[in-house]
Design an enzyme around this catalytic site. Sequence first.
Site, PDB file in Angstrom:
ATOM      1  CD  GLU A  94      -1.954  -2.536   0.901  1.00 28.75           C
ATOM      2  OE1 GLU A  94      -1.103  -2.560   1.583  1.00 28.75           O
ATOM      3  OE2 GLU A  94      -2.507  -3.056   1.071  1.00 28.75           O
ATOM      4  CG  HIS A 103     -11.328  -6.099   6.604  1.00 28.28           C
ATOM      5  ND1 HIS A 103     -11.138  -7.190   6.884  1.00 28.28           N
ATOM      6  CD2 HIS A 103     -12.388  -5.990   5.030  1.00 28.28           C
ATOM      7  CE1 HIS A 103      -9.791  -8.119   6.099  1.00 28.28           C
ATOM      8  NE2 HIS A 103     -10.324  -6.956   5.031  1.00 28.28           N
TER       9      HIS A 103
HETATM   10  C1  LIG Z   1      -2.161  -4.709   3.802  1.00 30.60           C
HETATM   11  C2  LIG Z   1      -3.610  -5.737   3.665  1.00 30.60           C
HETATM   12  N1  LIG Z   1      -4.238  -5.207   2.097  1.00 30.60           N
HETATM   13  C3  LIG Z   1      -5.185  -5.963   1.163  1.00 30.60           C
HETATM   14  C4  LIG Z   1      -5.559  -7.203   1.419  1.00 30.60           C
HETATM   15  C5  LIG Z   1      -7.182  -7.406   0.777  1.00 30.60           C
HETATM   16  N2  LIG Z   1      -6.508  -8.951   0.831  1.00 30.60           N
HETATM   17  C6  LIG Z   1      -7.295  -9.967   1.664  1.00 30.60           C
HETATM   18  S1  LIG Z   1      -6.370 -11.400   1.427  1.00 30.60           S
HETATM   19  C7  LIG Z   1      -5.669 -10.508   0.219  1.00 30.60           C
HETATM   20  C8  LIG Z   1      -4.951 -11.564  -0.659  1.00 30.60           C
HETATM   21  C9  LIG Z   1      -3.398 -11.920   0.169  1.00 30.60           C
HETATM   22  O1  LIG Z   1      -2.657 -13.367  -0.816  1.00 30.60           O
HETATM   23  P1  LIG Z   1      -1.955 -14.337  -0.019  1.00 30.60           P
HETATM   24  O2  LIG Z   1      -0.908 -13.559   1.087  1.00 30.60           O
HETATM   25  O3  LIG Z   1      -0.823 -15.045  -1.346  1.00 30.60           O
HETATM   26  O4  LIG Z   1      -2.844 -15.178   0.687  1.00 30.60           O
HETATM   27  P2  LIG Z   1      -3.658 -15.905   0.142  1.00 30.60           P
HETATM   28  O5  LIG Z   1      -4.779 -15.404   0.602  1.00 30.60           O
HETATM   29  O6  LIG Z   1      -3.298 -16.765  -1.097  1.00 30.60           O
HETATM   30  O7  LIG Z   1      -3.240 -17.207   1.137  1.00 30.60           O
HETATM   31  C10 LIG Z   1      -5.630  -9.293  -0.164  1.00 30.60           C
HETATM   32  C11 LIG Z   1      -4.716  -8.494  -1.060  1.00 30.60           C
HETATM   33  C12 LIG Z   1      -5.666  -7.253   3.283  1.00 30.60           C
HETATM   34  N3  LIG Z   1      -6.181  -7.634   3.599  1.00 30.60           N
HETATM   35  N4  LIG Z   1      -4.460  -6.251   3.517  1.00 30.60           N
END
Ligand SMILES: Cc1ncc(C[n+]2csc(CCOP(=O)(O)OP(=O)(O)O)c2C)c(N)n1
Lengths: 336, 336, 329, 329
Positions: free
Chosen positions: C63, C132
């Site tokens: 971010e 959230h």
């Molecule tokens: C700081 C932040 N930015 C964006 C999000 C929205 N978000 C939730 S899960 C996700 C993807 C995360 O991917 P990864 O770390 O690979 O974990 P996975 O969901 O694949 O287990 C995003 C962008 C968030 N929760 N926190």
Amino acid sequence: MATGNETKVHLAREHALELLQQMILIRRFEEKCAELYSAEKIRGFLHLYIGEEANAVGVMQALGPDDAIVATYREHGHALARGLPAGEIMAEMFGKASGSSRGRGGSMHIFDARHRFYGGNAIVGGGLPLAVGLALADKMQGNNRVTCCFFGEGAAAEGEFHEALNLASLWDLPVLFICENNGYAMGTALERSESNPDISQHAAAYSIASEAVDGMNVVEVEAAARRAVDAIRAGKGPWFLENKTYRFRAHSMFDAELYRDKAEVEKWKKIGPVIRFSEWLLETGMIHQTDIDSIEREVAQTIDDAVAFAEQAPWEPVEDLTRDVMTPPAREEVRP
Amino acid sequence: MATGNETKVHLAREHALELLQQMILIRRFEEKCAELYSAEKIRGFLHLYIGEEANAVGVMQALGPDDAIVATYREHGHALARGLPAGEIMAEMFGKASGSSRGRGGSMHIFDARHRFYGGNAIVGGGLPLAVGLALADKMQGNNRVTCCFFGEGAAAEGEFHEALNLASLWDLPVLFICENNGYAMGTALERSESNPDISQHAAAYSIASEAVDGMNVVEVEAAARRAVDAIRAGKGPWFLENKTYRFRAHSMFDAELYRDKAEVEKWKKIGPVIRFSEWLLETGMIHQTDIDSIEREVAQTIDDAVAFAEQAPWEPVEDLTRDVMTPPAREEVRP
Amino acid sequence: MSKTRTLTYRDAIREALREAMQRDDRVFLMGEDVGRYGGAYACSKGLLEEFGEARIRDAPLSESGFTGAGIGAALGGMRPIVEIMTVNFSLLALDQIVNTAATLRHMSGGQFSVPIVIRMATGAGRQLAAQHSHSLECWFAHVPGLRVVAPATVADARGMLWTALQDPDPVIIFEHATLYNEEGEIAAEGEFSCDLDKAAISRSGRDVSLITYSGSLSKTLDAAQRLAEDGIDCEVIDLRSLRPLDDATIMKSVNKTTRAVIVDEGWRSGSLAGEISARIVEQAFYSLDAPIERVCSEEVPIPYPSHLEKAATPQVESIVAAVRKTLRT
Amino acid sequence: MSKTRTLTYRDAIREALREAMQRDDRVFLMGEDVGRYGGAYACSKGLLEEFGEARIRDAPLSESGFTGAGIGAALGGMRPIVEIMTVNFSLLALDQIVNTAATLRHMSGGQFSVPIVIRMATGAGRQLAAQHSHSLECWFAHVPGLRVVAPATVADARGMLWTALQDPDPVIIFEHATLYNEEGEIAAEGEFSCDLDKAAISRSGRDVSLITYSGSLSKTLDAAQRLAEDGIDCEVIDLRSLRPLDDATIMKSVNKTTRAVIVDEGWRSGSLAGEISARIVEQAFYSLDAPIERVCSEEVPIPYPSHLEKAATPQVESIVAAVRKTLRT
Ligand SMILES: Cc1ncc(C[n+]2csc(CCOP(=O)(O)OP(=O)(O)O)c2C)c(N)n1
Ligand SMILES: Cc1ncc(C[n+]2csc(CCOP(=O)(O)OP(=O)(O)O)c2C)c(N)n1
Ligand SMILES: [Mg+2]
Ligand SMILES: [Mg+2]
């Protein structure tokens, strides 16, 4: 379940059944969650772990009750594998007062002090500094404990990831970093988010020992986790595992999955952790179909009980809305 | 001053004198600043660049007027080497309306649109994402320009450093990262802040080409910067230089320098960029003492003029306190 | 021009994004999952196909990095629209937004403006719990150098973006997460862009001024409707702009009604509602016939279960009660 | 106990740190340059030698990382004191502070408390310009789950730390950068710890209540002194605690004086002063004989030159003027 410090996994029949049982429990539990989400019993965001079960189950084998766990919003599997009662997890998702977090957290925020399970963090990357701090506390207090921190490969792009790795290595802290690399962060494939998609190289840049692991193979995960935990307990500082895995379901219940091919998903499903492990066990003759049947029966019962528990659990009264924001004075610790 | 794209530095006598003149200008200018700080003409934080002059001077040789610069709070040297008028820089430090930033910024916030000099950033690491964005704008608009971003080795521990490197590499952006590694972040030696003090390895973790450079040798810095800029202009994406250097003075005027030995400072002073370069030029016979004397005279004049300019410059009227918070409507651009 | 059409808030945003991309080739959209995924709230679905990866730019989870890159790109001549999924995640980008975007013009003595638009979802109501569901609009509205708007209607969702892009300074657009599926009517065609400065009188009335914004507008209108049945005539003001605040519209209304209730989903202590109350006291004290009431969120991280989430945030009932209270005195 | 001694605010903090380290071996100090350098504001000078590197822990430049690590360490049984050099840099750590420290207890249904103390410098007055001079206390005071204090006196600088460390929840301590060199008297020996909850009447008076905190206290007292020469009798309240606010002390004073002026170095729009004004209106409306005045910072990133910095922030003259204004009506 195998215990002790041996790095080699003793795949005794009993242990194999235990691993399989845990993976099947997670699988069926989450299938039930999806159903209950459609029935609007579970609300908010729901992130399923289906396909990735070998990781939580394999890693937890290497940890003892005094070790700490930090996980993400995709943590039902970790909670179950850690031994949190299925009923409390389910009640949490129902938002009931008997839930793991009194229903305040929901699917993304499962906590359990008895199991040193520190959540349940819905900020991608946010759990990493926390894990570093838990490990720092152990080191400063002379506890020979490990803090195990799970996160997705998407977190590797966040600044907090890097700050945390640097601190853990600089201060030689007992952290086991588990990167569950399922290839996607929501709809973003790793190659589209990391200039160098070889995540373990980042660990190397901080002089942290790392290993890439087949995250679809529970035995391999357990073995790698044991090696890592042994090294950490021997005082060798943090350790980093990159578990290559895949999620079979959508990112969350809102995801239309526009970003990947059905064929890719099918390909991975063929090497799914449950099917692969159970077929292998059947082939070697270590277990029989009846064993699986009885696991399935037991698991079904556990889940039925969990749902029943959640259903009958009470709602937190509205008058208690603002409880647990600040610690009430009565509970204050007096020291020294 | 040498121009053109050649990677090899043509150390013509004229160019050598130019390099020397610029370094001496920075040195004497900052010595004056220290004096004026004691006289309370300059206030706030003042971070001197003395000892590090070869870096700004060397790198700027490789950049053209259309390229952009992003620097830190230790940026007088960069501003002077970039060609900002010394009088305006000095007036800025006096807080006068004729200063580079109308006096609003002071020593840490020197800006100049005419020179594409984007500050002056007092948040460690804060300039890196900015530089990435400037380069992104160039790439999207098809400009063959370079954005050069200076920062200290202390910034490498900040999450913003990593996020920025990843973006620059992932999107193949024309950024020249210059890490001025002077061994300390305030009182924290690099080994005490980075688990792996080899900063360029971090660049490698993002697949960014990098080079370690003797930041006390202006000729070497210029050569490395030219190689880097050539590569960037050829479309090879970002480039990373780690310039090993040293600051001879305290971190800021408040620093008691408890964290390092006098002997260490003295050792580095012996290989200072000005003394080393001028002695070498004298030895080779390329220049003579009279050349140095005349540079010193010119520089002294420039500084006297700058101080006089700053002294006589007007204060911003208090009624204008809130100007330049938002862009006034009249200046609004109309487009398309 | 009298022909209208119905669309959702989400579609209004998508249409506005599309139009902006078409009208000005300096405009691009950058953020996590804005491209392949179509946007966390599906606002940019389909735009990748139309405008390509360079202009519908999926960013890694970083971010601070991509927001800062947006600021730099704005300095470099582009007109970036940065999407941050949720205001909670914007905490990771606040250094860039506050220490850089908001200060750069001033620190540079007016040499550099930062024409960036940052959009983000805000608010509770979807059972997303404590990480959230924040409403931190008041934090942003506190910062000189930023302009902050909160479209509460489909028309504003459609119209504010283009105007924000014309602004030479940073504009933050807050989209309440419960609004995306809401439908509204707008003109069938024509120019949709609208001002960013003025509060709107969403309903005019004589007895009491209800001042609100964003996701609380429809609840406030519902409360006004319910009170109307009892003969209480509420004026409802949709602030639209949170920084600067349109004091003139507020004071005109309060001077008329002599009573004010402020409805704000932010936590009560330190809420924007507090600022508005203070301004009314400063500018319309002698008109007031009763203490100003605030209907805000309770002082609790938003809990997950629906009944507690509702109890934690302003609802029609609590608004109605506050109005009755201010009228009793 | 009647013996007193004079020391600086800085030395009071150092003494408090030292005592805390001696009293409780779970306490440690972590932050950038707290060790070898002695602290950016020299508050921890000499402590490294006494307590060693593990407990006076120099952290790399990584505000989010080490603040988060402090939160984790608190969960793990330690009592960390995290020092963030300046509130501006705390923007880099807000995710950890707001999304984790403040919410963890609630999200976990009361299972985990976070007994961390975070100290940071705040405020203008040292000509450090727009990236080192913010006053964002109101942001923190907005967040449920945090306790926020602002020692304005040497006694509070000496006394609040230990109490904060006994608190099972996160406590933010704001130290105004202009206070470190200020001297004050405290008892020669004994127990110094003091409560964190109550506002203090720094000067009692009948005509008008001046409500302030932190770096503005001494200016406000000076203004009261000057007004006293004209026969105007001001009561000065030092809030001390910014979250929770001590409403009782404020209302008692306003009920008595019927007039209030709030002095707050935060930018006016969305300031803590706004919240206090709103509370007075809610709780003491009918006592008020005049509109409440606010003396706040102008809506401008703090400029570098002294005359503009002064003009941007509350000063004795502006406080005096505001008091006269409220008395004229
Ligand atoms: C700081 C932040 N930015 C964006 C999000 C929205 N978000 C939730 S899960 C996700 C993807 C995360 O991917 P990864 O770390 O690979 O974990 P996975 O969901 O694949 O287990 C995003 C962008 C968030 N929760 N926190
Ligand atoms: C985000 C942030 N944290 C802390 C500081 C305080 N600070 C100013 S300079 C500095 C040291 C930076 O060291 P380095 O990056 O090596 O640059 P150098 O000063 O050596 O040129 C610190 C800690 C700051 N300005 N910004
Ligand atoms: Mg992933
Ligand atoms: Mg340095």
